[in-house]
Scaffold this motif. Sequence first.
Motif, PDB file in Angstrom:
ATOM      1  N   SER A 262       0.836  -1.209   0.000  1.00 54.65           N
ATOM      2  CA  SER A 262       0.000   0.000   0.000  1.00 54.65           C
ATOM      3  C   SER A 262       0.876   1.267   0.000  1.00 54.65           C
ATOM      4  O   SER A 262       0.516   2.272  -0.604  1.00 54.65           O
ATOM      5  CB  SER A 262      -0.966  -0.009   1.188  1.00 54.65           C
ATOM      6  OG  SER A 262      -0.270   0.137   2.391  1.00 54.65           O
ATOM      7  N   VAL A 263       2.023   1.208   0.657  1.00 56.97           N
ATOM      8  CA  VAL A 263       2.935   2.367   0.647  1.00 56.97           C
ATOM      9  C   VAL A 263       3.599   2.489  -0.729  1.00 56.97           C
ATOM     10  O   VAL A 263       3.711   3.586  -1.300  1.00 56.97           O
ATOM     11  CB  VAL A 263       4.020   2.211   1.740  1.00 56.97           C
ATOM     12  CG1 VAL A 263       5.020   3.358   1.677  1.00 56.97           C
ATOM     13  CG2 VAL A 263       3.391   2.144   3.127  1.00 56.97           C
ATOM     14  N   TRP A 264       4.020   1.377  -1.252  1.00 58.16           N
ATOM     15  CA  TRP A 264       4.701   1.337  -2.549  1.00 58.16           C
ATOM     16  C   TRP A 264       3.828   1.980  -3.637  1.00 58.16           C
ATOM     17  O   TRP A 264       4.284   2.857  -4.382  1.00 58.16           O
ATOM     18  CB  TRP A 264       5.011  -0.130  -2.858  1.00 58.16           C
ATOM     19  CG  TRP A 264       5.760  -0.431  -4.108  1.00 58.16           C
ATOM     20  CD1 TRP A 264       6.399   0.449  -4.956  1.00 58.16           C
ATOM     21  CD2 TRP A 264       5.968  -1.735  -4.664  1.00 58.16           C
ATOM     22  NE1 TRP A 264       6.967  -0.225  -5.995  1.00 58.16           N
ATOM     23  CE2 TRP A 264       6.728  -1.566  -5.834  1.00 58.16           C
ATOM     24  CE3 TRP A 264       5.592  -3.014  -4.273  1.00 58.16           C
ATOM     25  CZ2 TRP A 264       7.110  -2.646  -6.627  1.00 58.16           C
ATOM     26  CZ3 TRP A 264       5.978  -4.087  -5.060  1.00 58.16           C
ATOM     27  CH2 TRP A 264       6.730  -3.908  -6.221  1.00 58.16           C
ATOM     28  N   VAL A 265       2.574   1.568  -3.712  1.00 61.75           N
ATOM     29  CA  VAL A 265       1.666   2.120  -4.731  1.00 61.75           C
ATOM     30  C   VAL A 265       1.547   3.631  -4.562  1.00 61.75           C
ATOM     31  O   VAL A 265       1.650   4.400  -5.516  1.00 61.75           O
ATOM     32  CB  VAL A 265       0.279   1.450  -4.658  1.00 61.75           C
ATOM     33  CG1 VAL A 265      -0.704   2.139  -5.597  1.00 61.75           C
ATOM     34  CG2 VAL A 265       0.373  -0.035  -4.984  1.00 61.75           C
ATOM     35  N   SER A 266       1.359   4.078  -3.318  1.00 66.08           N
ATOM     36  CA  SER A 266       1.169   5.525  -3.112  1.00 66.08           C
ATOM     37  C   SER A 266       2.433   6.288  -3.488  1.00 66.08           C
ATOM     38  O   SER A 266       2.367   7.341  -4.126  1.00 66.08           O
ATOM     39  CB  SER A 266       0.784   5.819  -1.658  1.00 66.08           C
ATOM     40  OG  SER A 266       1.851   5.551  -0.781  1.00 66.08           O
ATOM     41  N   GLU A 267       3.596   5.753  -3.122  1.00 63.92           N
ATOM     42  CA  GLU A 267       4.838   6.467  -3.413  1.00 63.92           C
ATOM     43  C   GLU A 267       5.074   6.581  -4.916  1.00 63.92           C
ATOM     44  O   GLU A 267       5.540   7.605  -5.407  1.00 63.92           O
ATOM     45  CB  GLU A 267       6.036   5.774  -2.744  1.00 63.92           C
ATOM     46  CG  GLU A 267       6.054   5.903  -1.227  1.00 63.92           C
ATOM     47  CD  GLU A 267       6.143   7.355  -0.772  1.00 63.92           C
ATOM     48  OE1 GLU A 267       6.593   8.213  -1.540  1.00 63.92           O
ATOM     49  OE2 GLU A 267       5.724   7.628   0.368  1.00 63.92           O
ATOM     50  N   ILE A 268       4.754   5.526  -5.652  1.00 64.40           N
ATOM     51  CA  ILE A 268       4.957   5.577  -7.105  1.00 64.40           C
ATOM     52  C   ILE A 268       3.966   6.559  -7.727  1.00 64.40           C
ATOM     53  O   ILE A 268       4.321   7.374  -8.580  1.00 64.40           O
ATOM     54  CB  ILE A 268       4.788   4.170  -7.731  1.00 64.40           C
ATOM     55  CG1 ILE A 268       5.847   3.197  -7.167  1.00 64.40           C
ATOM     56  CG2 ILE A 268       4.864   4.241  -9.254  1.00 64.40           C
ATOM     57  CD1 ILE A 268       7.267   3.469  -7.550  1.00 64.40           C
ATOM     58  N   MET A 269       2.718   6.523  -7.282  1.00 67.85           N
ATOM     59  CA  MET A 269       1.729   7.454  -7.845  1.00 67.85           C
ATOM     60  C   MET A 269       2.075   8.908  -7.532  1.00 67.85           C
ATOM     61  O   MET A 269       1.826   9.806  -8.328  1.00 67.85           O
ATOM     62  CB  MET A 269       0.335   7.136  -7.298  1.00 67.85           C
ATOM     63  CG  MET A 269      -0.295   5.919  -7.916  1.00 67.85           C
ATOM     64  SD  MET A 269      -2.032   5.759  -7.397  1.00 67.85           S
ATOM     65  CE  MET A 269      -2.537   4.386  -8.429  1.00 67.85           C
ATOM     66  N   LEU A 270       2.649   9.148  -6.347  1.00 69.11           N
ATOM     67  CA  LEU A 270       2.916  10.529  -5.936  1.00 69.11           C
ATOM     68  C   LEU A 270       4.112  11.151  -6.650  1.00 69.11           C
ATOM     69  O   LEU A 270       4.298  12.366  -6.599  1.00 69.11           O
ATOM     70  CB  LEU A 270       3.147  10.582  -4.419  1.00 69.11           C
ATOM     71  CG  LEU A 270       1.868  10.482  -3.580  1.00 69.11           C
ATOM     72  CD1 LEU A 270       2.190  10.168  -2.127  1.00 69.11           C
ATOM     73  CD2 LEU A 270       1.055  11.762  -3.664  1.00 69.11           C
TER      74      LEU A 270
END
Length: 496
Positions: free
Chosen positions: A78-86
């Motif tokens: 869940s952190v990985w997805v958010s960091e890539i999107m941001l």
Amino acid sequence: MRKPQKAGGGSQRRGEQPSPDTGPGTPSQASPYHLFSDADEVTSFRASLLSWYDRAKRDLPWRRRAAGELDPDRRAYSVWVSEIMLQQTQVATVTGYYTRWMQKWPALQDLAGASLEEVNQLWAGLGYYSRGRRLQEGARKVMEELGGHIPRTADMLQKLLPGVGRYTAGAIASIAFGQVTGVVDGNVTRVLCRVRAIGADPGSPLVTQHLWSLAQQLVDPARPGDFNQAAMELGATVCTPRGPLCPKCPVRGFCQAQKRVEKEQAVASRRLLGSPEQGQTLDVEECAPGRTGSCPLCPPPSEPWHQDLGVANFPRQPARKAPREQRAVVCVLQQLGSETGRFLLVQRPSSGLLAGLWEFPSVPAEGTESVQRQALVKALRTWVSSPLPLRSLRYLGEVVHIFSHIRQTYVVYGLVLEEQPQGLPLSGARWVSRAEFQAAAVPTAMKKVLQLFEGRPSGLGKASKGSQDPATSGPGLGRRRRQLTLSAFLKPTSAP
Ligand code: SF4
Ligand code: ZN
């Protein structure tokens, strides 16, 4: 001349920064002015920042999800997805995409089973499509090669996962696994450059190395993930590129940029009042570079102080490279029949810029206009086997789209088929309705091209040449097409 950072970038990550591997530890060689030399100062900086974060942090879906997730792999995902999107994208934009993504693929194994087309489709409109592709490649790698477990340390995350650089690796490791590792993104760069008055080019290897060392020194060993998020949150909401809210800042008392502003204001007031400056300088700490006489972390001596910028004199805005110019000739091939007709789309190669996305057929714009038309016609014939009324190929204008490092100009042509072409298009090509076009994973630039075809201004396009004949040039072919006779279409503007 030193330039301030652009406004509006405060809520987004600037992507991975260059990151020479200095390893953990404290900064050395630099003047004390650019360091935290005192352990008590570090402790109280952490405490001030964290207590502000606990009070003021934004309620964001990825924070909620990471905080409530007990399974470490699901939490890291869940952190990985958010960091890539941001990366390169505003928080407000990412929120909806993140929620939809997590509903569709709540765990790694769900993403690993998705097709690239599905990923591109969900990513459509977020830009920089390679980020979504790499995320999916990473999910597959974890499932197929790493036993379904995401690496637990920043080093291993960076080494093993595609698209995960030093910043993203540190963010995942500290937030999801509690590793005591600092991170530096665009927001942290701005905060640290101001707090320690670092005015040299923040993209230079020396400054980058210094910032990573400072981040590693400052990160709170008891709450590393929260500390890193707090530093980024401060940059996004308080220490913004322009108009930073210094009076509300929890680390104002540690900020050298703020002290420098106060000093410059005092000097300016004295000048205004005609007071002698000598012997009346404020008791403000300054950089003392020692025997060499110049400091590699201070602004170059040639850079003047800009009174109007205040603390935004830091960090120095690096000179940007001009984007590369690229031109392509593109054709909107429309087949009449239904209400809005159908359009031919072809798929881009699976690697490189906009990999795997669908677009109108195009060729590089090389040679004269006549040569370009011929090349376009040749390409169209490879996609559609039935005869094409190529004499009715109409020049519509140009559309310009800026990618991160490329200024792409599309020279747009339109061609309308009254009759259905025989046979199916070749593999890698397909006819789509207008509604399917809007929902498909097509680059934003192609949406602008369709707008030009349909006679709607795209905002960035221009109809720069062509005759004044409304049937043969400029925007509006799509809107007017039903009023034209077949013979009008077959009237040539110039032979291909
Ligand atoms: Fe940024 Fe102002 Fe806070 Fe310094 S005092 S860190 S410049 S917001
Ligand atoms: Zn200095």
